[in-house]
Design a protein around this motif. Structure first.
Motif, PDB file in Angstrom:
ATOM      1  N   PHE A 179       0.876  -1.036   0.093  1.00  0.00           N
ATOM      2  CA  PHE A 179       0.297  -0.033   0.096  1.00  0.00           C
ATOM      3  C   PHE A 179       1.057   1.818  -0.161  1.00  0.00           C
ATOM      4  O   PHE A 179       1.542   1.785   0.733  1.00  0.00           O
ATOM      5  CB  PHE A 179      -1.052   0.109   0.642  1.00  0.00           C
ATOM      6  N   ALA A 180       1.266   1.861  -1.209  1.00  0.00           N
ATOM      7  CA  ALA A 180       2.053   2.866  -1.483  1.00  0.00           C
ATOM      8  C   ALA A 180       0.923   4.455  -1.249  1.00  0.00           C
ATOM      9  O   ALA A 180       0.030   4.454  -2.361  1.00  0.00           O
ATOM     10  CB  ALA A 180       2.679   2.607  -2.807  1.00  0.00           C
ATOM     11  N   TRP A 181       1.652   5.156  -0.459  1.00  0.00           N
ATOM     12  CA  TRP A 181       0.417   6.696   0.621  1.00  0.00           C
ATOM     13  C   TRP A 181       1.419   6.881   1.272  1.00  0.00           C
ATOM     14  O   TRP A 181       2.292   7.156   1.966  1.00  0.00           O
ATOM     15  CB  TRP A 181      -0.358   5.205   1.095  1.00  0.00           C
ATOM     16  N   PRO A 182       1.433   8.165   0.579  1.00  0.00           N
ATOM     17  CA  PRO A 182       2.504   9.532   1.126  1.00  0.00           C
ATOM     18  C   PRO A 182       2.403  10.211   2.251  1.00  0.00           C
ATOM     19  O   PRO A 182       1.819  11.630   2.466  1.00  0.00           O
ATOM     20  CB  PRO A 182       2.560  10.700  -0.207  1.00  0.00           C
ATOM     21  N   MET A 183       1.722   9.259   3.099  1.00  0.00           N
ATOM     22  CA  MET A 183       1.651   9.883   4.468  1.00  0.00           C
ATOM     23  C   MET A 183       2.380   8.406   5.174  1.00  0.00           C
ATOM     24  O   MET A 183       2.334   7.364   5.352  1.00  0.00           O
ATOM     25  CB  MET A 183       0.065   9.416   5.244  1.00  0.00           C
ATOM     26  N   PRO A 208       7.959   9.264  -0.353  1.00  0.00           N
ATOM     27  CA  PRO A 208       7.740  10.828  -0.081  1.00  0.00           C
ATOM     28  C   PRO A 208       7.310  11.540  -1.322  1.00  0.00           C
ATOM     29  O   PRO A 208       6.826  11.085  -2.033  1.00  0.00           O
ATOM     30  CB  PRO A 208       9.492  10.463  -0.336  1.00  0.00           C
ATOM     31  N   LEU A 209       7.145  12.931  -0.267  1.00  0.00           N
ATOM     32  CA  LEU A 209       6.625  13.572  -0.986  1.00  0.00           C
ATOM     33  C   LEU A 209       6.916  14.322  -2.280  1.00  0.00           C
ATOM     34  O   LEU A 209       6.937  15.134  -3.463  1.00  0.00           O
ATOM     35  CB  LEU A 209       5.796  15.042  -0.130  1.00  0.00           C
ATOM     36  N   SER A 210       8.391  14.048  -1.584  1.00  0.00           N
ATOM     37  CA  SER A 210       9.235  14.694  -3.290  1.00  0.00           C
ATOM     38  C   SER A 210       8.464  13.963  -4.662  1.00  0.00           C
ATOM     39  O   SER A 210       8.859  14.249  -5.237  1.00  0.00           O
ATOM     40  CB  SER A 210      10.611  14.565  -2.613  1.00  0.00           C
ATOM     41  N   TYR A 211       8.835  12.512  -4.285  1.00  0.00           N
ATOM     42  CA  TYR A 211       8.150  12.029  -5.781  1.00  0.00           C
ATOM     43  C   TYR A 211       6.821  12.187  -6.601  1.00  0.00           C
ATOM     44  O   TYR A 211       6.857  12.300  -6.642  1.00  0.00           O
ATOM     45  CB  TYR A 211       8.515  10.235  -5.013  1.00  0.00           C
ATOM     46  N   VAL A 212       5.488  12.440  -5.055  1.00  0.00           N
ATOM     47  CA  VAL A 212       4.456  12.787  -5.351  1.00  0.00           C
ATOM     48  C   VAL A 212       4.589  14.076  -6.368  1.00  0.00           C
ATOM     49  O   VAL A 212       3.719  14.386  -7.232  1.00  0.00           O
ATOM     50  CB  VAL A 212       3.744  13.332  -4.518  1.00  0.00           C
ATOM     51  N   ARG A 213       5.953  15.260  -6.247  1.00  0.00           N
ATOM     52  CA  ARG A 213       5.680  16.480  -6.390  1.00  0.00           C
ATOM     53  C   ARG A 213       5.952  16.170  -7.781  1.00  0.00           C
ATOM     54  O   ARG A 213       6.106  17.000  -9.012  1.00  0.00           O
ATOM     55  CB  ARG A 213       6.307  17.420  -5.408  1.00  0.00           C
ATOM     56  N   ALA A 217       0.943  18.883  -2.605  1.00  0.00           N
ATOM     57  CA  ALA A 217       0.139  20.118  -1.956  1.00  0.00           C
ATOM     58  C   ALA A 217      -1.342  19.404  -1.060  1.00  0.00           C
ATOM     59  O   ALA A 217      -0.997  19.235   1.038  1.00  0.00           O
ATOM     60  CB  ALA A 217       0.172  21.436  -2.289  1.00  0.00           C
ATOM     61  N   MET A 218      -1.825  18.860  -1.977  1.00  0.00           N
ATOM     62  CA  MET A 218      -2.899  17.995  -0.984  1.00  0.00           C
ATOM     63  C   MET A 218      -2.226  17.549   0.793  1.00  0.00           C
ATOM     64  O   MET A 218      -2.892  17.508   1.535  1.00  0.00           O
ATOM     65  CB  MET A 218      -3.771  17.100  -1.938  1.00  0.00           C
ATOM     66  N   PHE A 219      -1.458  15.628  -0.208  1.00  0.00           N
ATOM     67  CA  PHE A 219      -1.077  14.644   1.304  1.00  0.00           C
ATOM     68  C   PHE A 219      -0.556  15.935   1.957  1.00  0.00           C
ATOM     69  O   PHE A 219      -0.184  15.355   3.494  1.00  0.00           O
ATOM     70  CB  PHE A 219      -0.178  13.857   0.482  1.00  0.00           C
ATOM     71  N   ASP A 220       0.586  16.846   1.771  1.00  0.00           N
ATOM     72  CA  ASP A 220       1.484  17.747   2.848  1.00  0.00           C
ATOM     73  C   ASP A 220       0.893  18.646   3.933  1.00  0.00           C
ATOM     74  O   ASP A 220       0.077  17.837   4.891  1.00  0.00           O
ATOM     75  CB  ASP A 220       1.953  18.568   1.681  1.00  0.00           C
ATOM     76  N   TYR A 221      -0.794  18.775   3.437  1.00  0.00           N
ATOM     77  CA  TYR A 221      -2.216  19.412   4.160  1.00  0.00           C
ATOM     78  C   TYR A 221      -2.458  18.042   5.313  1.00  0.00           C
ATOM     79  O   TYR A 221      -2.845  17.957   6.412  1.00  0.00           O
ATOM     80  CB  TYR A 221      -3.123  19.552   3.392  1.00  0.00           C
ATOM     81  N   PHE A 222      -2.717  17.087   4.387  1.00  0.00           N
ATOM     82  CA  PHE A 222      -3.535  15.949   4.557  1.00  0.00           C
ATOM     83  C   PHE A 222      -2.228  15.440   6.330  1.00  0.00           C
ATOM     84  O   PHE A 222      -3.203  15.137   7.386  1.00  0.00           O
ATOM     85  CB  PHE A 222      -3.375  14.268   3.819  1.00  0.00           C
ATOM     86  N   THR A 223      -0.893  15.273   5.870  1.00  0.00           N
ATOM     87  CA  THR A 223      -0.337  14.876   7.031  1.00  0.00           C
ATOM     88  C   THR A 223       0.004  15.899   8.212  1.00  0.00           C
ATOM     89  O   THR A 223       0.050  15.218   9.470  1.00  0.00           O
ATOM     90  CB  THR A 223       0.975  14.479   6.612  1.00  0.00           C
ATOM     91  N   THR A 224      -0.217  16.892   7.951  1.00  0.00           N
ATOM     92  CA  THR A 224       0.370  18.305   8.322  1.00  0.00           C
ATOM     93  C   THR A 224      -0.718  18.501   9.514  1.00  0.00           C
ATOM     94  O   THR A 224      -1.083  19.071  10.761  1.00  0.00           O
ATOM     95  CB  THR A 224       0.949  19.196   7.993  1.00  0.00           C
ATOM     96  N   SER A 225      -2.347  19.538   8.722  1.00  0.00           N
ATOM     97  CA  SER A 225      -3.109  19.605   9.864  1.00  0.00           C
ATOM     98  C   SER A 225      -4.122  18.780   9.691  1.00  0.00           C
ATOM     99  O   SER A 225      -4.870  18.614  10.943  1.00  0.00           O
ATOM    100  CB  SER A 225      -4.498  20.949   8.743  1.00  0.00           C
ATOM    101  N   GLY A 226      -3.999  17.841   8.396  1.00  0.00           N
ATOM    102  CA  GLY A 226      -5.699  16.637   8.887  1.00  0.00           C
ATOM    103  C   GLY A 226      -6.526  16.899   8.466  1.00  0.00           C
ATOM    104  O   GLY A 226      -7.297  18.208   8.006  1.00  0.00           O
ATOM    105  N   LEU A 227      -7.248  16.304   8.067  1.00  0.00           N
ATOM    106  CA  LEU A 227      -8.682  16.123   7.106  1.00  0.00           C
ATOM    107  C   LEU A 227      -9.403  15.517   8.042  1.00  0.00           C
ATOM    108  O   LEU A 227     -10.297  14.655   8.109  1.00  0.00           O
ATOM    109  CB  LEU A 227      -8.726  15.198   6.126  1.00  0.00           C
ATOM    110  N   ASP A 228      -9.705  16.760   9.332  1.00  0.00           N
ATOM    111  CA  ASP A 228     -10.932  15.808  10.635  1.00  0.00           C
ATOM    112  C   ASP A 228     -12.315  16.158  10.119  1.00  0.00           C
ATOM    113  O   ASP A 228     -12.779  17.435   9.247  1.00  0.00           O
ATOM    114  CB  ASP A 228      -9.924  16.280  11.470  1.00  0.00           C
ATOM    115  N   VAL A 229     -12.591  15.445   9.946  1.00  0.00           N
ATOM    116  CA  VAL A 229     -14.329  15.608   9.420  1.00  0.00           C
ATOM    117  C   VAL A 229     -15.402  14.253  10.806  1.00  0.00           C
ATOM    118  O   VAL A 229     -14.714  13.034  11.335  1.00  0.00           O
ATOM    119  CB  VAL A 229     -15.361  15.158   8.184  1.00  0.00           C
TER     120      VAL A 229
END
Length: 296
Positions: free
Chosen positions: A164-168, A231-236, A244-256
């Motif tokens: 499961f390759a995932w940028p988080m 790595p986010l560098s690979y996604v970039r 930018a989306m995965f960076d936000y998911f990791t740092t701020s989080g997508l709380d619902v």
């Protein structure tokens, strides 16, 4: 019974919304640029009125929206670009305003109203602002990350190798929702205009960490799937937007508030990630060999 125009009807969110509306007894105008596509034919067989509509063709929009009660609006920059998404989204909303529709439900993205800096979230925030200026009763539903994306793209490629390759990070939670639940919630909002008009609602069906997602995928696929952080560098190198989306998911989080949504709207029939994963045809998805068409 309402007559609801549904944009993106041959796509994931629009198609799910069209099916949910038809199941609830409403009349559906399925708007699409490709009325002869198999997905359009499938909706036609369910009773939808399939009509050609193009966001860049004002006459087609006017004709498709004339006499409708409500509109389900979905936009995307993928396949075009951010500027095109904004222009087309505003054109759609202006056409709906010109026809004086009674209600617009726009599907955005969870947290898109928080100045995330994610390009395809910021574009939806701009369209949301335009929506509020139309003067038409509106509702914004804002889905979290799509479960359906785990059955395509680089995730599917990784699963073929039991990864499961995932940028988080493994322990970072993420809120998720399948297209089916987005459609069910959209149909609920469209059918209960008085309850939902003027509201913006982030929606999600479940919340799991990357390790938790891998565990569910392992059980569903019957493979020993393990999480590997990309790595986010690979996604970039592929997309600054997605990075930018995965960076936000990791740092701020997508709380619902998944628990609150389930309590307030049980009629949606929310699906967990386990439910969604168990319903997928993994043998077919994971088969890397393209199938030859059957001879008639």
């Amino acid at each position: 019974m309402l007559t609801v125009a549904v944009t993106g009807a041959t796509g994931a969110q629009g198609g799910a919304t069209a099916r949910a509306l038809l199941a609830a007894g409403h009349r559906v105008r399925a708007l699409t640029r490709t009325p002869d596509a198999p997905a359009a034919e499938a909706l036609r067989r369910l009773g939808a009125d399939v009509r050609h509509a193009d966001f860049d063709d004002s006459l087609s929009l006017d004709a498709a929206l004339a006499g409708a009660d409500s509109l389900f609006a979905v936009t995307t920059p993928f396949g075009t670009d951010i500027a095109t998404e904004i222009r087309q989204g505003k054109a759609l909303l202006d056409a709906a305003a010109a026809e004086a529709l009674g209600h617009i439900v726009f599907t955005s993205a969870a947290h898109a109203d928080r100045d995330t800096g994610i390009p395809h979230y910021d574009s939806k925030e701009e369209i949301e602002r335009h929506l509020r200026e139309t003067g038409i009763p509106w509702t914004v539903i804002a889905p979290a990350a799509f479960m359906d994306n785990f059955a395509s793209g680089w995730t599917l490629e990784g699963l073929r190798e039991n990864t499961f390759a995932w940028p988080m990070p493994a322990d970072r939670p993420l809120t998720l929702i399948p297209a089916e639940d987005i459609g069910a919630f959209a149909a609920l909002a469209l059918g209960r205009r008085a309850d939902f008009a003027g509201r913006r609602i982030d929606i999600a069906s479940d919340e799991l960490t990357a390790d938790g997602i891998a565990a569910v995928l392992s059980l569903a696929t019957g493979r020993p799937v393990t999480h590997r952080e990309v790595p986010l560098s690979y996604v970039r190198t592929h997309s600054d937007d997605l990075a930018a989306m995965f960076d936000y998911f990791t740092t701020s989080g997508l709380d619902v508030d998944v628990t609150g949504l389930r309590r307030a709207h049980p009629e949606v029939g929310w699906h967990t990630f386990d439910d969604w994963a168990a319903a997928q045809d993994w043998p077919a998805l994971l088969d890397p060999t393209p199938k030859e068409p059957a001879l008639s």
